[in-house]
Design a protein around this motif. Structure first.
Motif, short mmCIF file in Angstrom:
data_model
loop_
_atom_site.label_atom_id
_atom_site.label_comp_id
_atom_site.label_asym_id
_atom_site.label_seq_id
_atom_site.Cartn_x
_atom_site.Cartn_y
_atom_site.Cartn_z
N LYS A 448 1.21 -45.20 41.30
CA LYS A 448 1.11 -45.24 39.85
C LYS A 448 0.10 -44.23 39.30
CE LYS A 448 2.91 -47.80 37.54
NZ LYS A 448 4.17 -47.47 36.80
N GLY A 449 -1.04 -44.13 39.97
CA GLY A 449 -2.02 -43.13 39.57
C GLY A 449 -2.46 -43.26 38.13
N HIS A 450 -2.23 -42.21 37.34
CA HIS A 450 -2.67 -42.17 35.95
C HIS A 450 -1.83 -43.02 35.03
CE1 HIS A 450 0.65 -39.32 36.28
NE2 HIS A 450 0.85 -39.53 35.00
N GLU A 451 -0.65 -43.44 35.47
CA GLU A 451 0.27 -44.16 34.59
C GLU A 451 -0.34 -45.48 34.13
OE1 GLU A 451 4.46 -42.48 36.55
OE2 GLU A 451 3.92 -44.60 36.75
N ASP A 452 -0.11 -45.82 32.87
CA ASP A 452 -0.62 -47.09 32.34
C ASP A 452 0.54 -47.99 31.88
OD1 ASP A 452 0.25 -45.76 30.08
OD2 ASP A 452 -1.70 -45.73 29.08
N TYR A 453 1.67 -47.82 32.55
CA TYR A 453 2.86 -48.59 32.21
C TYR A 453 3.68 -48.83 33.47
CZ TYR A 453 4.91 -43.97 32.67
OH TYR A 453 5.27 -42.75 33.17
N GLN A 454 4.64 -49.75 33.35
CA GLN A 454 5.64 -49.95 34.39
C GLN A 454 7.00 -49.98 33.71
OE1 GLN A 454 5.19 -53.55 36.76
NE2 GLN A 454 5.98 -52.53 38.59
N ILE A 455 7.99 -49.33 34.33
CA ILE A 455 9.33 -49.26 33.74
C ILE A 455 10.23 -50.27 34.45
CG2 ILE A 455 11.26 -47.77 33.12
CD1 ILE A 455 9.41 -45.38 33.52
N LEU A 456 10.70 -51.24 33.69
CA LEU A 456 11.54 -52.29 34.23
C LEU A 456 12.98 -52.10 33.79
CD1 LEU A 456 9.10 -55.29 33.57
CD2 LEU A 456 9.22 -53.78 35.57
N SER A 457 13.83 -53.05 34.13
CA SER A 457 15.26 -52.97 33.82
C SER A 457 15.50 -52.71 32.34
CB SER A 457 15.94 -54.28 34.24
OG SER A 457 17.31 -54.25 33.92
N GLY A 458 16.48 -51.85 32.07
CA GLY A 458 16.82 -51.52 30.69
C GLY A 458 15.85 -50.54 30.08
N ASN A 459 15.15 -49.80 30.92
CA ASN A 459 14.17 -48.81 30.47
C ASN A 459 13.06 -49.45 29.63
OD1 ASN A 459 13.30 -46.08 30.54
ND2 ASN A 459 14.04 -45.75 28.46
N ARG A 460 12.75 -50.71 29.95
CA ARG A 460 11.71 -51.45 29.23
C ARG A 460 10.34 -51.11 29.81
NH1 ARG A 460 9.62 -56.84 29.80
NH2 ARG A 460 11.08 -57.16 31.54
N HIS A 461 9.45 -50.60 28.95
CA HIS A 461 8.09 -50.24 29.37
C HIS A 461 7.14 -51.38 29.06
CE1 HIS A 461 9.93 -46.31 29.54
NE2 HIS A 461 8.80 -45.70 29.85
N ILE A 462 6.35 -51.77 30.05
CA ILE A 462 5.31 -52.76 29.82
C ILE A 462 3.95 -52.14 30.15
CG2 ILE A 462 6.84 -54.71 30.33
CD1 ILE A 462 5.30 -54.96 33.04
N ARG A 463 2.91 -52.65 29.54
CA ARG A 463 1.56 -52.17 29.82
C ARG A 463 1.20 -52.53 31.26
NH1 ARG A 463 -2.54 -48.76 27.89
NH2 ARG A 463 -4.50 -49.42 28.85
N PHE A 464 0.79 -51.53 32.03
CA PHE A 464 0.38 -51.77 33.42
C PHE A 464 -0.57 -50.67 33.86
CE2 PHE A 464 0.46 -52.29 37.94
CZ PHE A 464 0.71 -53.65 38.14
N ASP A 465 -1.86 -50.92 33.65
CA ASP A 465 -2.90 -49.99 34.07
C ASP A 465 -3.61 -50.62 35.26
OD1 ASP A 465 -5.37 -48.58 34.39
OD2 ASP A 465 -5.19 -47.84 32.33
#
Length: 478
Positions: A448-465
């Protein structure tokens, strides 16, 4: 702007030198009196919308085949390439008004570009940065969605940089950006090649095509700096004809690193260039950063700086967010967050960390969905070489079933005796890693590194730092 000034002789038209109000390859951004460029993508072919765009008021369309639209079609053999040149012209060729330093390769681009910017900035230059984590104009931070922006956006950004008095632009140049001509008419003063390992084969198909994409950068540069420790780097160095310099740990390298010493708090090494040898120290850790900093030194020297102006800046560098980044824990174990998402990157980070791990080396990782699936078992095989314990979990599953991705990863562990925990939810997996950590252990959170999100089904972005997740997990341990 006049049509002939936009085309600059790169395509012929019988439409006349009319005034053009805008250019785009996006059907939603067509303006009356503008030009629509027909680009064939993976899921949509702009040629199928050409007539509709004329109906919306476009003055003309650029296309790769005769669409029967008379003098309102401008024919070319490559719409993407012509569009890139048109965008450069539209903004008055900002790419020609500053010195461009480009960095390409599978791994190391973000670290090298970020440190080059720091070196140039601390030496009094105003610098723009185009990269994976973010774009920067001096101290101004600008959000980005792509390592190399789409060409219109890139030229608009370069124009802003020029107007902000930038003298240099340091750019991560992706394989997508090169084969899709996103860099327009850009010509680079210095270009760096880091390495080439398996990645993006879902797009390029083969390593040969991936290599050819990266190689394109070295046909449009004055000077090349190439990692000849890498097999593809050796090949590239032999093939290119521009001014060129090699770097690495091999004896024949023009910029050679040696006497490498690493600790949890930093790294030291010797750097030989021509007949001179210099002592290099930095707060950055990891053997791969020795290569990165050698590339930085070579690129900055070839951009006109002396070693005496470069090394003091490197000495103060603490690293880049998400690249071998130590997350504070206040405990007797260490947590490192790294963007490693290819087999080679995982192996590099674990090999380096292994050298100063007093306890166990615990590696947590997953693989992205809707991406090259062939690298999944290879990621596991790379991790097991150095890790004492593995935690297999999710990365960005996107539209794939997370457990199916993990099944693919697990096939790379068939002959392994290394303990392995399988926890699908990445948050719970991190909590578990913290729970089992003992004194002297190092946990590497890879992917994940610098990413502060996770991409789930349906291109849904959730906060994930992961910094926040680690802090939450540590509270649960109290």
């Amino acid at each position: 702007m006049k049509l002939y000034d936009i085309l600059e002789g790169n395509a012929q038209t019988s439409l006349g030198n009319i005034e053009i109000k805008g250019i785009t390859d996006n059907t939603s951004k067509v303006v009356s009196g503008g030009i629509f460029v027909c680009v064939k993508g993976g899921s949509f072919d702009g040629h199928n919308a050409a007539a509709e765009m004329l109906g919306k008021g476009a003055a003309a369309v650029v296309c790769e085949r005769d669409l029967g639209l008379g003098d309102r079609q401008i024919l070319t053999d490559n719409s993407r390439r012509l569009y890139g040149k048109m965008c450069s012209a539209w903004f008055g060729h900002p790419e020609r008004k500053m010195k461009l330093i480009g960095v390409t390769g599978t791994n190391g681009k973000t670290t090298i570009t970020s440190v080059i910017k720091k070196v140039l900035t601390e030496n009094g230059f105003r610098v723009g940065l185009v990269g994976t984590i973010r774009n920067e104009i001096g101290d101004e931070v600008i959000h980005t969605d792509n390592t190399t922006p789409m060409v219109y956006d890139l030229m608009e950004l370069l124009d802003r940089m020029y107007r902000a008095d930038c003298q240099f632009v340091v750019m991560e140049v992706s394989s997508f950006g090169l084969v899709q001509y996103r860099i327009g008419d850009a010509y680079f003063d210095v270009a760096v090649f880091t390495n080439l390992t398996q990645d993006h084969l879902d797009y390029h198909g083969t390593m040969e095509e991936y290599y050819k994409a990266k190689r394109m950068l070295f046909d449009i540069c004055r000077c090349a700096v190439v990692n000849t420790d890498d097999d593809y780097g050796k090949r590239l160095f032999d093939e290119i004809t521009c001014e060129k310099y090699s770097y690495g740990t091999n004896q024949n390298a023009d910029f050679r690193a040696g006497e490498i010493k690493m600790t949890p708090s930093g790294t030291s090494f010797s750097l030989t260039a021509a007949t001179m040898t210099y002592d290099v120290t930095t707060k950055m850790t990891g053997g791969f950063n020795v290569a990165n900093l050698t590339a930085v030194t070579a690129a900055c020297m070839k951009s006109g700086l002396t070693v005496e102006r470069i090394l003091p800046v490197i000495a103060g560098c603490t690293g880049v967010k998400g690249r071998c980044e130590v997350i504070p824990t206040g405990r007797d174990f260490t947590v490192i967050c790294d963007y490693a998402h290819t087999p080679d990157a995982v192996e590099n980070i674990l090999r380096s960390v292994r050298e100063y791990t007093e306890g166990r080396l615990i590696c947590l990782f997953g693989c992205g969905g809707n991406r090259d699936s062939a690298k999944r078992p290879k990621m596991a095989a790379a991790a097991v070489k150095y890790a004492d314990r593995l935690i297999i979990t999710s990365d960005n599953p996107r539209n794939e079933e997370p457990d199916a991705i993990i099944d693919d990863i697990m096939t790379g562990l068939k002959d392994s005796n290394v303990p392995c925990d399988r926890i699908t939810d990445r948050r719970e997996a991190i909590y578990h890693a913290l729970k089992i950590a003992q004194k002297g252990d190092i946990i590497v959170l890879a992917g994940k590194g610098h990413e502060d999100y996770q991409i789930l089904s349906g291109n849904r972005h959730i906060r994930f730092d992961e910094r926040e997740v680690v802090a939450e997990g540590l509270k649960l341990l109290k």
